[in-house]
Every structure is written in structure tokens, then in C-alpha cells.
Design a protein around this motif. Structure first.
Motif, PDB file in Angstrom:
ATOM      1  N   GLN A 194     -19.933  28.639   3.474  1.00 44.77           N
ATOM      2  CA  GLN A 194     -20.681  27.693   3.029  1.00 44.77           C
ATOM      3  C   GLN A 194     -20.759  26.620   2.882  1.00 44.77           C
ATOM      4  OE1 GLN A 194     -22.088  28.503  -0.693  1.00 44.77           O
ATOM      5  NE2 GLN A 194     -22.186  31.135   0.372  1.00 44.77           N
ATOM      6  N   PRO A 195     -21.928  25.423   3.017  1.00 43.57           N
ATOM      7  CA  PRO A 195     -22.414  24.141   3.528  1.00 43.57           C
ATOM      8  C   PRO A 195     -21.047  23.504   3.243  1.00 43.57           C
ATOM      9  CG  PRO A 195     -24.704  25.171   1.808  1.00 43.57           C
ATOM     10  CD  PRO A 195     -22.985  25.913   1.757  1.00 43.57           C
ATOM     11  N   ASP A 196     -20.364  23.731   1.762  1.00 38.90           N
ATOM     12  CA  ASP A 196     -19.098  22.690   1.034  1.00 38.90           C
ATOM     13  C   ASP A 196     -18.271  23.572   1.156  1.00 38.90           C
ATOM     14  OD1 ASP A 196     -19.631  24.427  -0.994  1.00 38.90           O
ATOM     15  OD2 ASP A 196     -20.143  23.058  -2.280  1.00 38.90           O
ATOM     16  N   ASP A 226      -8.278  25.756   2.646  1.00 39.90           N
ATOM     17  CA  ASP A 226      -7.429  25.017   2.997  1.00 39.90           C
ATOM     18  C   ASP A 226      -6.654  24.607   3.499  1.00 39.90           C
ATOM     19  OD1 ASP A 226      -6.309  24.491   0.600  1.00 39.90           O
ATOM     20  OD2 ASP A 226      -7.626  23.613  -0.633  1.00 39.90           O
ATOM     21  N   ALA A 227      -6.617  22.517   3.643  1.00 40.98           N
ATOM     22  CA  ALA A 227      -6.356  21.569   4.606  1.00 40.98           C
ATOM     23  C   ALA A 227      -4.456  21.750   3.523  1.00 40.98           C
ATOM     24  CB  ALA A 227      -6.107  20.263   4.265  1.00 40.98           C
ATOM     25  N   LYS A 228      -4.565  22.420   1.982  1.00 40.06           N
ATOM     26  CA  LYS A 228      -3.417  22.294   1.374  1.00 40.06           C
ATOM     27  C   LYS A 228      -2.530  23.869   0.872  1.00 40.06           C
ATOM     28  CE  LYS A 228      -4.191  18.058  -1.624  1.00 40.06           C
ATOM     29  NZ  LYS A 228      -4.505  17.147  -2.705  1.00 40.06           N
ATOM     30  N   GLY A 229      -3.486  24.621   1.132  1.00 41.72           N
ATOM     31  CA  GLY A 229      -2.828  25.873   1.554  1.00 41.72           C
ATOM     32  C   GLY A 229      -3.256  26.678   0.390  1.00 41.72           C
ATOM     33  N   ARG A 230      -4.304  25.949  -0.665  1.00 41.22           N
ATOM     34  CA  ARG A 230      -5.390  26.886  -1.247  1.00 41.22           C
ATOM     35  C   ARG A 230      -6.588  27.749  -1.264  1.00 41.22           C
ATOM     36  NH1 ARG A 230      -6.301  21.699  -4.491  1.00 41.22           N
ATOM     37  NH2 ARG A 230      -6.988  21.082  -2.054  1.00 41.22           N
ATOM     38  N   LYS A 231      -6.466  28.399  -2.160  1.00 45.68           N
ATOM     39  CA  LYS A 231      -8.247  29.343  -1.482  1.00 45.68           C
ATOM     40  C   LYS A 231      -9.004  28.787  -1.492  1.00 45.68           C
ATOM     41  CE  LYS A 231      -7.154  33.293  -4.290  1.00 45.68           C
ATOM     42  NZ  LYS A 231      -6.854  34.174  -5.544  1.00 45.68           N
ATOM     43  N   ALA A 232      -9.989  29.406  -0.401  1.00 41.62           N
ATOM     44  CA  ALA A 232     -11.087  28.334   1.120  1.00 41.62           C
ATOM     45  C   ALA A 232     -11.771  29.257   0.223  1.00 41.62           C
ATOM     46  CB  ALA A 232     -11.306  28.100   1.984  1.00 41.62           C
ATOM     47  N   HIS A 233     -13.145  29.283  -1.340  1.00 43.15           N
ATOM     48  CA  HIS A 233     -14.298  29.922  -0.697  1.00 43.15           C
ATOM     49  C   HIS A 233     -15.034  29.196   0.229  1.00 43.15           C
ATOM     50  CE1 HIS A 233     -13.227  30.366  -5.558  1.00 43.15           C
ATOM     51  NE2 HIS A 233     -12.162  30.750  -4.310  1.00 43.15           N
ATOM     52  N   HIS A 234     -14.420  29.897   1.404  1.00 41.00           N
ATOM     53  CA  HIS A 234     -15.630  29.687   2.677  1.00 41.00           C
ATOM     54  C   HIS A 234     -16.842  30.402   2.299  1.00 41.00           C
ATOM     55  CE1 HIS A 234     -16.519  28.146   6.484  1.00 41.00           C
ATOM     56  NE2 HIS A 234     -16.820  29.607   6.582  1.00 41.00           N
ATOM     57  N   GLN A 236     -19.185  32.424  -0.131  1.00 41.05           N
ATOM     58  CA  GLN A 236     -19.414  32.724  -1.181  1.00 41.05           C
ATOM     59  C   GLN A 236     -18.682  32.070  -2.475  1.00 41.05           C
ATOM     60  OE1 GLN A 236     -19.390  36.967  -0.785  1.00 41.05           O
ATOM     61  NE2 GLN A 236     -18.619  37.217  -2.571  1.00 41.05           N
ATOM     62  N   ALA A 237     -19.654  31.634  -3.451  1.00 43.77           N
ATOM     63  CA  ALA A 237     -18.690  31.182  -4.600  1.00 43.77           C
ATOM     64  C   ALA A 237     -17.963  31.455  -5.405  1.00 43.77           C
ATOM     65  CB  ALA A 237     -19.985  30.118  -5.284  1.00 43.77           C
ATOM     66  N   ASP A 238     -17.410  33.147  -5.274  1.00 38.38           N
ATOM     67  CA  ASP A 238     -16.541  33.930  -6.468  1.00 38.38           C
ATOM     68  C   ASP A 238     -15.371  33.557  -5.808  1.00 38.38           C
ATOM     69  OD1 ASP A 238     -16.743  35.676  -4.660  1.00 38.38           O
ATOM     70  OD2 ASP A 238     -17.868  36.673  -5.551  1.00 38.38           O
ATOM     71  N   LYS A 239     -14.849  34.445  -6.647  1.00 38.26           N
ATOM     72  CA  LYS A 239     -13.157  34.149  -6.801  1.00 38.26           C
ATOM     73  C   LYS A 239     -12.403  35.062  -5.027  1.00 38.26           C
ATOM     74  CE  LYS A 239     -12.390  38.723  -9.397  1.00 38.26           C
ATOM     75  NZ  LYS A 239     -12.061  38.931 -10.742  1.00 38.26           N
ATOM     76  N   ASP A 242     -13.223  33.915  -0.775  1.00 39.39           N
ATOM     77  CA  ASP A 242     -11.722  33.769   0.381  1.00 39.39           C
ATOM     78  C   ASP A 242     -11.151  34.137   1.343  1.00 39.39           C
ATOM     79  OD1 ASP A 242     -10.456  34.305  -1.480  1.00 39.39           O
ATOM     80  OD2 ASP A 242      -8.969  33.965  -0.694  1.00 39.39           O
ATOM     81  N   LYS A 243     -12.121  35.456   1.611  1.00 37.08           N
ATOM     82  CA  LYS A 243     -11.731  36.711   2.354  1.00 37.08           C
ATOM     83  C   LYS A 243     -13.056  37.429   2.392  1.00 37.08           C
ATOM     84  CE  LYS A 243      -7.376  37.885  -0.570  1.00 37.08           C
ATOM     85  NZ  LYS A 243      -8.279  36.918  -1.348  1.00 37.08           N
ATOM     86  N   HIS A 244     -13.027  38.237   4.223  1.00 33.15           N
ATOM     87  CA  HIS A 244     -13.890  38.902   4.481  1.00 33.15           C
ATOM     88  C   HIS A 244     -13.507  39.478   5.883  1.00 33.15           C
ATOM     89  CE1 HIS A 244     -18.336  38.670   4.437  1.00 33.15           C
ATOM     90  NE2 HIS A 244     -18.099  39.198   6.097  1.00 33.15           N
ATOM     91  N   THR A 245     -14.146  40.929   5.789  1.00 30.91           N
ATOM     92  CA  THR A 245     -13.831  41.685   6.854  1.00 30.91           C
ATOM     93  C   THR A 245     -14.945  42.431   8.496  1.00 30.91           C
ATOM     94  OG1 THR A 245     -12.224  42.429   5.375  1.00 30.91           O
ATOM     95  CG2 THR A 245     -12.961  43.330   7.312  1.00 30.91           C
TER      96      THR A 245
END
Length: 357
Positions: A194-196, A226-234, A236-239, A242-245
């Protein structure tokens, strides 16, 4: 595999890496087929068919391309197609004069695809096959850095472990399992998202068949943080963003251990859904036990006869429990006893680290 490129060469991305960034791309023969990114108005591709593949010297020569609408016949026309793919993926794919000069100046390529009139074609009736991202998975695993002394407290991985509820208390100074690595977002091979996207990197988990737990890695599961160790929706925007295979080894699982298994019946196997579940559970298990991460709810390729015992740890929800029970019944019909750990509703193994198995 990753290709070394001396400073005077432009590092060209692999075809598999390009395919992974273009939705709808399918593997065909020795290359990939996608939409006509060199046509249409603005950034919107049409259904014109474009194929691309690795050159004889991957990483050193421009990507091989061909568009069935353009019917290119000159070097400039082939370069225009590559420039369109560069714009769509953010990857370096061309070694033309313009791209070369930009590379020497340390700047992204300023080359732009030639203008084309919109193309209208009939929609495809054949179902598109899933892109084969195995080669890209191999490259991701090779690029990721292994843990040598355990995650530092201020590293994104250390913060990711601490940010769990409750925190995953990984022993200080102990490396993470050898099947878990870290890939920084600054690396050129890191997947586009995602761009953001707030991701600063991702944990990369090797996935291998249980029958060959130390074999080559042809499939990986990424968890972006992310830098604080939180989930990063990289992705797609849903829950689940943050994961991809990547990769297509259907029988592969993420295998986590404190000491490498030595053979058949040498250890007990515990099966969980996610990487955080696996790491949390591993901290409470004895040395001679391992954890298999499904990266979902897939149990069918596990052979209970290979292990001293198998235990399922589904998340505390109806779907996960029903899937586990259905698979356990199939194993029972074959003469195996596979217990299921029942967790409270809404809980998962990562939230139950204070309990011993």
C-alpha cells in the motif's frame, strides 16, 4: 537466486518479482502473461496481452517483454514496454540509455512509456491461473537476515514480540528459530505494498514439507511490522493485510524448533495457525518438541505417523475448531489419536503463553 551486480551495472529485477507485484498475472511456459500496462490512458492498464520473462543473464540484461497489441520491432518499442512495467511495479527492468543515465546519477529512471490509444478487447473467458511466485520466494529467503543473538529490545522484531498481549517472552540472547529471518523494507527486493504502508520490514518464515524439514526453501510467509512493532497493513487495508505468502509448495509448513529434529518419531509436533502463536508456544515447550505453523487452517498434509505425537492448537473460534475436529476425525479413522487443545473464545496460543501445554 539473488544475482550480484557490480556498481557499474543496473540491477534488473527477476520476472517472478515483477509477477508478484502485478495482480492477475499468470505463469505461462517460461514466462508470465499479464495485462497491457503499455496501453490505455493514465495508469489504467487494459486487457491487451503482455508477456515477460527472464533474459539469458538474469539481473544483468533487460527483462524480455512482448505486447501482442504493440507488436514491437525496434529496441525503442521494447524499451517503452519495459518502462510501463517499471512504472507499474517500481522495479528496475530496463538498461536503455535513459535508465542508465538515471542509474549513474543515483536517480530513479525518468523514462516514460509512449502514449497509446485505449485498446478494447473482449474479456477473457478462461480462468486465470495463480501466479507462480516460487522464484520470488527463494529470493526473499536469500535476502532476509537470520537471527544470530536474538531480537534486540529496540529492534522492530523485539518490539513486535513485546507488543503481543501478553508479551512473547523470548529468552534474552537466544536466536530466533533458524526458519525465521528479518527483511528490511529498504531492501530492493521487499514486496511492494500500500502507498501509505507503515511497514519498516517483515519477519520471513521459511515453509517446507514436514517430510523434508531441512530442505531448500521454496515458499515463505511474511509478517509486516512497523517501527513500534505493531501490525503493518502493508498488502491491503484489512486485518489480514500484515501477512502474505509467496511460493506454491502446497505441502509446506513453517517449522519452528529449539533444536533441529533428527528423524522419524524423534519429537512431538504442535500445530498452530500463525507465526506469533508458534513462537509463543515454543517458549513453553521442551527442547525436543517442534511447532508447525499452517499460516491458516490447513492440516491435510500432516502425517501423524511421522511424529511421536501430534497436538492441534486451533484459535478459539467456531470455524477453527470445526476444521480441527474434522481433520482429527479423519486421523482417528486411520487409527491415530490427535488431541485438540480447546482455548477460550477469542483467544489463541499467543494469548495463552502464561499456561504450560
Amino acid at each position: 537466486m539473488l544475482t550480484y551486480n557490480p556498481p557499474h551495472r543496473i540491477p534488473i529485477a527477476a520476472a517472478a518479482e515483477v509477477a508478484a507485484r502485478l495482480p492477475g498475472t499468470r505463469y505461462q511456459g517460461d514466462g508470465y502473461r499479464t495485462r497491457g500496462y503499455c496501453h490505455g490512458s493514465g495508469d489504467k492498464p487494459t486487457s491487451a496481452s503482455l508477456v515477460f520473462s527472464d533474459p539469458p543473464k538474469p539481473g544483468e540484461q533487460s527483462l524480455h517483454v512482448h505486447c501482442f497489441k504493440c507488436s514491437p520491432s525496434t529496441p525503442a518499442e521494447y524499451d517503452a514496454i519495459r518502462h510501463a512495467l517499471q512504472k507499474a511495479t517500481g522495479l528496475q527492468l530496463c538498461r536503455c540509455r535513459v535508465c542508465w543515465q538515471a542509474h549513474r546519477a543515483g536517480q530513479p529512471s525518468t523514462a516514460t512509456p509512449r502514449a497509446q490509444a485505449p485498446v478494447t478487447t473482449q474479456p477473457a473467458t478462461r480462468r486465470r491461473a495463480k501466479s507462480d511466485t516460487t522464484a520470488y520466494a527463494v529470493d526473499l529467503w536469500a535476502a532476509a537476515r537470520p537471527s544470530t543473538s536474538g531480537p534486540a529490545e529496540l529492534h522492530p522484531v523485539g518490539r513486535w514480540l513485546a507488543a503481543r498481549t501478553p508479551p512473547i517472552r523470548w529468552p534474552a540472547g537466544r536466536p530466533l528459530p533458524e526458519t525465521v529471518r528479518w527483511l528490511a523494507r529498504s531492501h530492493r527486493i521487499f514486496p511492494r505494498g500500500q502507498p501509505d504502508s507503515p511497514a519498516v520490514g517483515a519477519l520471513v518464515m521459511a515453509m517446507r514439507p514436514l517430510s523434508n524439514s531441512v530442505g531448500p526453501t521454496r515458499k515463505v510467509h511474511l509478517v509486516a511490522v512497523d517501527a513500534k512493532g505493531r501490525k503493518a497493513h502493508h498488502w491491503q487495508a484489512d486485518k489480514r493485510g500484515d501477512k502474505h505468502t509467496y511460493g506454491q509448495d502446497a505441502a509446506a509448513y513453517g517449522l519452528l524448533w529449539k533444536q533441529r529434529p533428527t528423524g522419524k518419531h524423534a519429537c512431538d509436533l504442535h500445530v498452530v495457525e500463525g507465526l506469533a502463536d508458534g513462537l509463543a508456544l515454543l517458549t513453553a515447550l521442551p527442547e525436543d518438541q517442534i511447532v508447525a505453523v499452517c499460516a491458516g487452517l490447513r492440516y491435510s498434509d500432516i502425517d501423524p505417523g511421522w511424529f511421536a505425537s501430534v497436538t492441534l492448537w486451533p484459535d478459539g473460534d467456531e470455524k477453527a475448531l470445526e476444521t480441527a475436529r474434522r481433520q482429527a476425525q479423519q486421523w482417528t479413522n486411520r487409527g491415530y489419536t490427535v488431541p485438540i487443545k480447546l482455548l477460550p473464545k477469542g483467544e489463541d496460543p499467543a494469548s495463552m503463553t502464561w499456561r504450560t501445554p
